[in-house]
Design a protein around this motif. Structure first.
Motif, PDB file in Angstrom:
ATOM      1  N   ASP A  68     -35.065  -9.613 -17.434  1.00  0.00           N
ATOM      2  CA  ASP A  68     -36.507  -9.420 -17.592  1.00  0.00           C
ATOM      3  C   ASP A  68     -37.288 -10.462 -16.780  1.00  0.00           C
ATOM      4  OD1 ASP A  68     -38.583  -7.878 -18.577  1.00  0.00           O
ATOM      5  OD2 ASP A  68     -38.914  -9.186 -20.302  1.00  0.00           O
ATOM      6  N   GLY A  69     -36.822 -10.726 -15.585  1.00  0.00           N
ATOM      7  CA  GLY A  69     -37.503 -11.636 -14.667  1.00  0.00           C
ATOM      8  C   GLY A  69     -37.177 -13.106 -14.882  1.00  0.00           C
ATOM      9  N   GLU A  70     -36.393 -13.438 -15.892  1.00  0.00           N
ATOM     10  CA  GLU A  70     -36.053 -14.848 -16.183  1.00  0.00           C
ATOM     11  C   GLU A  70     -34.636 -15.140 -15.682  1.00  0.00           C
ATOM     12  OE1 GLU A  70     -37.769 -17.189 -17.892  1.00  0.00           O
ATOM     13  OE2 GLU A  70     -39.229 -16.140 -19.153  1.00  0.00           O
ATOM     14  N   ASP A  71     -34.510 -16.183 -14.855  1.00  0.00           N
ATOM     15  CA  ASP A  71     -33.179 -16.584 -14.402  1.00  0.00           C
ATOM     16  C   ASP A  71     -32.545 -17.464 -15.485  1.00  0.00           C
ATOM     17  OD1 ASP A  71     -30.908 -17.441 -13.184  1.00  0.00           O
ATOM     18  OD2 ASP A  71     -31.882 -18.131 -11.334  1.00  0.00           O
ATOM     19  N   LEU A  72     -31.504 -16.967 -16.122  1.00  0.00           N
ATOM     20  CA  LEU A  72     -30.895 -17.685 -17.252  1.00  0.00           C
ATOM     21  C   LEU A  72     -29.958 -18.789 -16.789  1.00  0.00           C
ATOM     22  CD1 LEU A  72     -29.908 -14.740 -19.649  1.00  0.00           C
ATOM     23  CD2 LEU A  72     -32.145 -15.714 -19.169  1.00  0.00           C
ATOM     24  N   THR A  73     -29.617 -18.781 -15.527  1.00  0.00           N
ATOM     25  CA  THR A  73     -28.536 -19.652 -15.054  1.00  0.00           C
ATOM     26  C   THR A  73     -28.811 -21.131 -15.320  1.00  0.00           C
ATOM     27  OG1 THR A  73     -28.446 -18.043 -13.277  1.00  0.00           O
ATOM     28  CG2 THR A  73     -26.914 -19.883 -13.140  1.00  0.00           C
ATOM     29  N   GLY A  74     -30.063 -21.556 -15.088  1.00  0.00           N
ATOM     30  CA  GLY A  74     -30.358 -22.992 -15.219  1.00  0.00           C
ATOM     31  C   GLY A  74     -30.989 -23.361 -16.535  1.00  0.00           C
ATOM     32  N   MET A  75     -31.081 -22.437 -17.448  1.00  0.00           N
ATOM     33  CA  MET A  75     -31.794 -22.724 -18.705  1.00  0.00           C
ATOM     34  C   MET A  75     -30.956 -23.557 -19.663  1.00  0.00           C
ATOM     35  SD  MET A  75     -33.769 -19.361 -19.990  1.00  0.00           S
ATOM     36  CE  MET A  75     -35.105 -18.603 -19.120  1.00  0.00           C
ATOM     37  N   GLY A  76     -31.634 -24.433 -20.439  1.00  0.00           N
ATOM     38  CA  GLY A  76     -30.963 -25.207 -21.484  1.00  0.00           C
ATOM     39  C   GLY A  76     -30.799 -24.354 -22.736  1.00  0.00           C
ATOM     40  N   GLU A  77     -30.113 -24.918 -23.725  1.00  0.00           N
ATOM     41  CA  GLU A  77     -29.826 -24.177 -24.960  1.00  0.00           C
ATOM     42  C   GLU A  77     -31.094 -23.717 -25.668  1.00  0.00           C
ATOM     43  OE1 GLU A  77     -27.115 -23.161 -27.090  1.00  0.00           O
ATOM     44  OE2 GLU A  77     -26.203 -23.122 -25.119  1.00  0.00           O
ATOM     45  N   SER A  78     -32.056 -24.650 -25.774  1.00  0.00           N
ATOM     46  CA  SER A  78     -33.284 -24.326 -26.512  1.00  0.00           C
ATOM     47  C   SER A  78     -34.081 -23.255 -25.781  1.00  0.00           C
ATOM     48  CB  SER A  78     -34.135 -25.577 -26.706  1.00  0.00           C
ATOM     49  OG  SER A  78     -33.452 -26.472 -27.538  1.00  0.00           O
ATOM     50  N   LEU A  80     -32.891 -21.030 -23.801  1.00  0.00           N
ATOM     51  CA  LEU A  80     -32.168 -19.761 -23.952  1.00  0.00           C
ATOM     52  C   LEU A  80     -32.459 -19.134 -25.309  1.00  0.00           C
ATOM     53  CD1 LEU A  80     -28.675 -20.567 -22.382  1.00  0.00           C
ATOM     54  CD2 LEU A  80     -30.314 -18.862 -21.572  1.00  0.00           C
ATOM     55  N   ALA A  81     -32.519 -20.003 -26.350  1.00  0.00           N
ATOM     56  CA  ALA A  81     -32.815 -19.489 -27.694  1.00  0.00           C
ATOM     57  C   ALA A  81     -34.196 -18.864 -27.719  1.00  0.00           C
ATOM     58  CB  ALA A  81     -32.707 -20.613 -28.716  1.00  0.00           C
ATOM     59  N   ARG A  82     -35.173 -19.560 -27.089  1.00  0.00           N
ATOM     60  CA  ARG A  82     -36.543 -19.009 -27.060  1.00  0.00           C
ATOM     61  C   ARG A  82     -36.584 -17.715 -26.256  1.00  0.00           C
ATOM     62  NH1 ARG A  82     -37.839 -24.539 -27.290  1.00  0.00           N
ATOM     63  NH2 ARG A  82     -37.604 -24.815 -25.053  1.00  0.00           N
ATOM     64  N   PHE A  83     -35.816 -17.669 -25.176  1.00  0.00           N
ATOM     65  CA  PHE A  83     -35.751 -16.445 -24.369  1.00  0.00           C
ATOM     66  C   PHE A  83     -35.184 -15.299 -25.218  1.00  0.00           C
ATOM     67  CE2 PHE A  83     -32.385 -13.933 -22.350  1.00  0.00           C
ATOM     68  CZ  PHE A  83     -33.139 -13.106 -21.525  1.00  0.00           C
ATOM     69  N   ARG A  84     -34.097 -15.593 -25.936  1.00  0.00           N
ATOM     70  CA  ARG A  84     -33.421 -14.559 -26.720  1.00  0.00           C
ATOM     71  C   ARG A  84     -34.326 -13.972 -27.785  1.00  0.00           C
ATOM     72  NH1 ARG A  84     -28.800 -17.569 -26.612  1.00  0.00           N
ATOM     73  NH2 ARG A  84     -29.329 -18.582 -28.563  1.00  0.00           N
ATOM     74  N   ARG A  85     -35.055 -14.888 -28.477  1.00  0.00           N
ATOM     75  CA  ARG A  85     -35.824 -14.406 -29.616  1.00  0.00           C
ATOM     76  C   ARG A  85     -36.945 -13.456 -29.189  1.00  0.00           C
ATOM     77  NH1 ARG A  85     -38.944 -20.019 -31.152  1.00  0.00           N
ATOM     78  NH2 ARG A  85     -36.825 -20.733 -31.571  1.00  0.00           N
ATOM     79  N   ARG A  86     -37.414 -13.558 -27.928  1.00  0.00           N
ATOM     80  CA  ARG A  86     -38.526 -12.695 -27.489  1.00  0.00           C
ATOM     81  C   ARG A  86     -38.069 -11.496 -26.652  1.00  0.00           C
ATOM     82  NH1 ARG A  86     -43.353 -14.535 -28.660  1.00  0.00           N
ATOM     83  NH2 ARG A  86     -43.553 -16.710 -29.308  1.00  0.00           N
ATOM     84  N   ARG A  87     -36.999 -11.672 -25.904  1.00  0.00           N
ATOM     85  CA  ARG A  87     -36.649 -10.635 -24.932  1.00  0.00           C
ATOM     86  C   ARG A  87     -35.435  -9.789 -25.304  1.00  0.00           C
ATOM     87  NH1 ARG A  87     -38.846 -12.697 -20.031  1.00  0.00           N
ATOM     88  NH2 ARG A  87     -40.703 -13.808 -20.650  1.00  0.00           N
ATOM     89  N   ILE A  88     -34.592 -10.308 -26.186  1.00  0.00           N
ATOM     90  CA  ILE A  88     -33.312  -9.633 -26.438  1.00  0.00           C
ATOM     91  C   ILE A  88     -33.220  -9.220 -27.901  1.00  0.00           C
ATOM     92  CG2 ILE A  88     -30.788  -9.929 -26.464  1.00  0.00           C
ATOM     93  CD1 ILE A  88     -31.753 -10.006 -23.656  1.00  0.00           C
ATOM     94  N   GLY A  89     -32.680  -8.051 -28.132  1.00  0.00           N
ATOM     95  CA  GLY A  89     -32.314  -7.646 -29.487  1.00  0.00           C
ATOM     96  C   GLY A  89     -30.821  -7.396 -29.482  1.00  0.00           C
ATOM     97  N   MET A  90     -30.115  -7.889 -30.514  1.00  0.00           N
ATOM     98  CA  MET A  90     -28.653  -7.719 -30.516  1.00  0.00           C
ATOM     99  C   MET A  90     -28.200  -6.958 -31.747  1.00  0.00           C
ATOM    100  SD  MET A  90     -27.066 -11.243 -29.051  1.00  0.00           S
ATOM    101  CE  MET A  90     -25.498 -10.504 -28.677  1.00  0.00           C
ATOM    102  N   VAL A  91     -27.295  -6.004 -31.523  1.00  0.00           N
ATOM    103  CA  VAL A  91     -26.688  -5.250 -32.621  1.00  0.00           C
ATOM    104  C   VAL A  91     -25.190  -5.523 -32.558  1.00  0.00           C
ATOM    105  CG1 VAL A  91     -26.301  -2.950 -33.590  1.00  0.00           C
ATOM    106  CG2 VAL A  91     -28.463  -3.462 -32.448  1.00  0.00           C
ATOM    107  N   PHE A  92     -24.615  -5.930 -33.712  1.00  0.00           N
ATOM    108  CA  PHE A  92     -23.215  -6.361 -33.726  1.00  0.00           C
ATOM    109  C   PHE A  92     -22.305  -5.338 -34.411  1.00  0.00           C
ATOM    110  CE2 PHE A  92     -25.981 -10.052 -33.912  1.00  0.00           C
ATOM    111  CZ  PHE A  92     -25.517 -10.843 -32.887  1.00  0.00           C
ATOM    112  N   GLN A  93     -21.045  -5.411 -34.070  1.00  0.00           N
ATOM    113  CA  GLN A  93     -20.079  -4.495 -34.699  1.00  0.00           C
ATOM    114  C   GLN A  93     -20.042  -4.710 -36.212  1.00  0.00           C
ATOM    115  OE1 GLN A  93     -16.097  -4.927 -33.201  1.00  0.00           O
ATOM    116  NE2 GLN A  93     -15.268  -3.352 -34.539  1.00  0.00           N
ATOM    117  N   PHE A  94     -20.003  -5.995 -36.633  1.00  0.00           N
ATOM    118  CA  PHE A  94     -19.920  -6.282 -38.072  1.00  0.00           C
ATOM    119  C   PHE A  94     -21.275  -6.659 -38.662  1.00  0.00           C
ATOM    120  CE2 PHE A  94     -15.491  -6.976 -36.666  1.00  0.00           C
ATOM    121  CZ  PHE A  94     -14.886  -6.018 -37.460  1.00  0.00           C
TER     122      PHE A  94
END
Lengths: 237, 772
Positions: A68-78, A80-94
């Motif tokens: 979504d236009g964000e280069d994740l390669t150089g991002m720190g943990e925090s 990445l967490a902020r990126f995930r919470r706004r841009r990604i939704g995850m559905v898990f097997q369990f």
């Protein structure tokens, strides 16, 4: 349409190694907005590693990952967490629901993390549960929900912050075939309303029903890309 | 061939390796607890028999007899060693008094009279001396002093007495009964004008003072004994100083041991519970329930035994150091720290405790159905305390804080154990601070504790200063830096209806600021006609505040005085009153009562004393800075501090373990939270919040409990000892003193939870979720 605006995921020569084991061996992949891409392959072929790269849960050894236009390669943990919470939704097997919170609060929690006021978060969560047909189970804890209900709660949680990309890792793997079909229908509906979808599965039937494009993996490499006979989404969000 | 034991051992070893942090945590906690337990045992043992142990080790003299050398020969005195009832004897040693002896290096203040004995060696059958510094005398010109080096008195220094040869200090030694102030070689004593002979005895019958006196009288029958001292008197003097503090040590030691036991229970049982999934795997492989139980016991006992061994070594060293400090504080030659018996007792207790703590959960592990065990964590749990968690999730608190506050209610049993550890930690900190205050107040309760400078007759000046007390008062009050001036003396008095031998502390001048806060009942006297007896005197003679006494000094007019209060003091013959009640005893002509001065804030007592010395030295007077006798206060403060630190560290480890278990158990939840966008910092905040909340609750519970225990212990000590406890020694807590343990509760919780919280936050989400 602008090519950049149209692209949700762009992987360029992504490598990932764990010691001597090559999980991804130079993967290049582009997913356009509104697409439903299914990644298939045998166990250990690198499917889940790819999913983790796109979700920002893991980092490539080399290559670049842009979501979504964000280069994740150089991002720190925090970041990445902020990126995930706004841009990604995850559905898990369990399902991975929090056992100590009822269905409604499990879904609302994702909204609380982006700073949504509690009342507004619950209203949005209830709207999603209603849309997924389990509003009547809003107060139930995961332990008393059926597998299908749990997965619907998981999908609702993933959709809470209107993600640019919905990732699903074997979403029907822990469900019986009837419940699995219901979840597939749900994902199909979501994609038809414009939700971009990246699906990792063993299940060829699920993949061909759900996906607009199939990507086959073997030994950490894409070996084939096909378009099953499924109509393109009607509209792009 | 089946080799079940090797399978158990292999599985246990794998478990120990796989869960390194847990293993290290068990080892450290057990080591710390063992050390605390052994330290506590050593403390209690030492406090019960500190003097007796030192006396036995030194083969102390049960009686010391002095003879006039001019009236009896050394041979006749030596013959008393063979008298009936004497089991061992040392001497006779020639004795001399070094009058006004002072260190040539320039010891400030007056010189002092020292009684020295000519003794060839520090050993012998009775009164074995412990050399604390330097060496024993080898010939003339050398002296060994009693005690330890300090101030101008040090090894290599010299000691001089007017008209006698200068002596070089070559060492320091301690006699358990203080048989002499110093020792010289027998070849030297002749040059010091010896006038006495000293004989040291141990008897077959010496259980109490009358027995000692009878045995001594039988041994020295027919000889002119000029003085004698019984070890019972020395022991009583020691106990007066020490026994008041024993209950404090006992309670504190017991508290430390209780915390250790609780922490062991928490950590060990938690370690077994945390391995449920491992249990399922073992059962699937074919391990029997008994083997599974054995695997878990071995897994826990391996680090526990290593920790126990380390703890015994550390505790032994700590107990020895503590005993050495106590001996030093109370001027005893030595004290037992931990013995091998105590080592074995503490180590054995810990091993049994660990085994018991592990056995319950290990048996439960053995009985757990394989399917249930193997699915632990993978299936949804039917948890507890969900109402509060749901409520918290709906509040406006930030999500990590709300989730963190909800964590403790999900595991009530674990929370209760962690809370107990935290609460006891705070209780210990509160109690320790309170006891520290109480002991400080007890040690500085007498007027000397409030005095800055003492002014009196110069040691080498004219026989008596010409100035009267009133003139000195006037002179001192005119000096800048003088805040309060009073004089103080002891006077033998008789009281109508009271036994002989009363000692009155008589005060003159501006004495109110000097009177301590050791008042138990009523108020202090404010002038003539009032008296404040010791609480033990009131109790012994059933007197009350408001009663009237008639007191008479030797050859003086009787004084009728009303009891207006009582003060804490174990001596039942003590009373305090205004010196004007006995006008004949006042030093009208020439100063004879020492004068005490409190200087104004900001005035340095040393500078003040130097100024007064310059002013009054021509009048045969000198001033010196008052250094209150704190006795063993430093030792006790050290003990309280050390035990508080140990207890708080143990509580912190309990917290660490609690968070570790929570993080292990909730690794999947943490992974999910990170997957849906919780930052590592928020994860750490959530875990720390969960314990900070317990820290706050622990402080809320532990502080009142600590205050209550302190009040009960101090009050009980006052009831048990004749001297009583002043209200100000019981009610020592100010708000700031309570703020410290309140902060300690939070600090223990935060520091204890930080490392595992950070570790949980740093866990790779992909790894956790892939593990599912």
């Amino acid at each position: 349409m602008d090519e950049h605006a149209d692209t949700v995921v762009r992987l360029a020569s992504v490598h990932k190694t764990y010691g001597d084991v090559v999980a991804l061996g130079g993967v290049t992949l582009r997913i356009r907005r509104g697409e439903a891409v299914a990644v298939m392959g045998p166990s250990g072929s690198g499917k889940s590693t790819l999913l983790n790269m796109v979700a920002g849960l893991d980092r490539p050894t080399c290559g670049s990952v842009v979501v979504d236009g964000e280069d994740l390669t150089g991002m720190g943990e925090s970041a990445l967490a902020r990126f995930r919470r706004r841009r990604i939704g995850m559905v898990f097997q369990f399902f991975n629901l929090l056992d100590d919170l009822p269905a409604l609060e499990n879904v609302a929690l994702a909204g609380r993390l982006v700073g949504m006021p509690p009342r507004k978060a619950r209203a949005r969560a209830l709207e999603l549960l209603d849309r997924l047909g389990i509003a009547d189970r809003q107060g139930a804890y995961p332990a008393v929900l059926s597998g299908g209900e749990r997965q619907r709660v998981g999908v609702a949680r993933a959709l809470m912050n209107r993600p640019a990309l919905l990732l699903a890792d074997e979403p029907t793997g822990a469900l019986d075939s009837r419940t699995g079909d219901q979840v597939v229908d749900l994902l199909l509906d979501l994609n038809r309303t414009g939700q971009t979808l990246l699906l990792v599965t063993h299940d060829e039937r699920l993949a061909t029903r759900c996906a607009t494009r199939l990507v086959e993996f073997t030994d950490g490499r894409i070996v084939r890309e096909t378009e099953p006979n499924r109509s393109r989404p009607w509209s792009v969000r | 061939m089946e080799r079940p034991l090797s399978a158990v051992w292999a599985a246990s070893r794998a478990g120990v390796r796989r869960r390194r942090l847990q293993t290290v945590s068990i080892g450290v906690v057990v080591a710390l607890s063992t050390a605390t337990l052994l330290f506590g045992f050593g403390l209690l043992a030492a406090s019960n028999s500190l003097f007796d142990d030192a006396f036995a080790r030194a083969r102390g003299a049960q009686a010391t007899a002095a003879f006039d050398a001019a009236e009896v020969s050394a041979a006749r005195v030596a013959a008393t060693a063979r008298a009936a009832g004497v089991t061992a004897a040392a001497g006779p040693f020639q004795t001399a008094v070094l009058r006004q002896a002072r260190a040539s290096a320039g010891m400030p203040g007056p010189g002092q009279d020292l009684r020295v004995a000519g003794r060839a060696d520090p050993g012998g059958p009775v009164d074995r001396l412990t050399i604390t510094s330097g060496r024993w005398v080898r010939g003339p010109g050398e002296i060994v002093l009693h005690g330890r080096p300090g101030g101008a008195l040090r090894v290599g220094g010299t000691l001089s007495s007017p008209g006698l040869p200068e002596l070089t200090i070559v060492g320091f030694a301690i006699s358990v009964t203080g048989s002499a102030d110093g020792w010289v070689a027998p070849a030297q004593i002749g040059a010091l004008r010896p006038d006495g002979l000293q004989m040291l005895y141990r008897f077959a019958r010496a259980g109490d003072s009358p027995q000692v006196q009878r045995s001594l009288a039988e041994a020295t029958a027919g000889l002119p004994v000029t003085g004698n001292e019984s070890y019972v008197t020395v022991r009583q003097a020691f106990q007066e100083r020490f026994n008041q503090l024993i209950p404090f040590i006992t309670v504190f030691g017991a508290l430390a041991m209780a915390v250790s036991a609780i922490i062991i229970g928490t950590v060990v049982s938690g370690a077994v519970v945390a391995g449920f999934r491992h249990i399922g795997v073992l059962k699937a492989l074919g391990f029997t329930p008994a083997q599974v139980t054995a695997v878990y016991l071995v897994m826990v006992m391996t680090p526990a035994l290593a920790g126990c061994a380390a703890g015994v070594a550390a505790g032994h060293l700590m107990a020895d150091a503590m005993a050495e400090n106590m001996a030093r504080g109370f001027e005893l030659p030595s004290a037992w720290g931990a013995t091998l018996l105590l080592d074995a007792a503490a180590g054995g207790c810990v091993v049994v405790l660990v085994a018991l703590a592990a056995l319950g959960p290990a048996l439960r592990a053995g009985r757990l159905p394989a399917v249930q065990a193997i699915s632990a964590g993978a299936v949804s749990r039917r948890g507890r305390g969900r109402g509060p968690q749901r409520w918290l999730a709906r509040t406006r608190l930030p999500a990590p804080v709300a989730l963190g506050l909800g964590l403790p209610v999900a595991r009530p049993a674990r929370t209760a154990l962690v809370l107990t550890a935290l609460g006891l930690g705070v209780t210990a900190a509160t109690l320790g601070l309170g006891l520290h205050q109480t002991v400080s107040k007890i040690m500085t309760a007498d007027p000397e504790g409030h005095t800055s400078v003492t002014v009196g007759a110069a040691p080498f000046g004219p026989t008596r200063p010409d100035l009267s007390e009133r003139q000195v008062f006037t002179l001192l009050r005119e000096q800048p830096g003088t805040a309060h001036v009073m004089s103080y003396d002891l006077l033998k008095v008789r009281g109508a209806g009271l036994p002989d031998g009363l000692t009155a502390e008589t005060y003159n001048g501006d004495y109110r600021p000097f009177l301590g806060d050791n008042l138990i009942r009523g108020r202090w006297f404010t002038g003539p006609g009032e008296v404040v007896p010791s609480e033990s005197l009131l109790r012994l003679h059933h007197l009350r505040v408001g009663d009237t006494l008639t007191l008479r000094a030797e050859d003086g007019a009787p004084a009728r005085v009303r009891i207006v209060g009582s003060f804490a003091q174990p001596d039942p013959n003590r009373l305090m009153l205004d010196a004007r009640n006995f006008p004949d005893s006042e030093g009208a002509a020439g100063l004879r009562r020492p004068i005490s001065v409190i200087v104004t804030p900001g005035t340095a007592p040393a500078d003040y004393a130097a100024r007064i010395n310059a002013l009054l030295s021509g009048d045969g007077m000198s001033a010196k800075v008052t250094e209150p006798e704190t006795g063993g206060a430093v030792v006790f403060h050290g003990l309280f501090l050390l035990l508080s630190l140990i207890i708080c560290t143990a509580a912190g480890l309990g917290v660490l373990n609690g968070v570790l278990l929570n993080a292990q158990e909730r690794s999947r939840d943490l992974g999910v939270l990170k997957a849906v966008g919780m930052t590592p910092r928020q994860v750490a905040l959530m875990m720390v919040t969960s314990m900070a909340a317990l820290g706050a609750v622990g402080a809320a519970l532990g502080i009142p409990l600590g205050v209550a225990v302190h009040h009960a212990v101090v009050d009980l000590t006052g009831r048990l000892t004749a001297g009583g406890m002043a209200a100000s020694w019981i009610h020592v807590y100010d708000w700031w003193l309570l703020a410290l343990p309140a902060c300690a509760g939070l600090l223990i919780a935060v520091l204890g939870s930080w490392p595992p919280a950070g570790r949980a936050a740093a866990t790779r989400t992909a790894t956790v979720l892939r593990g599912e």
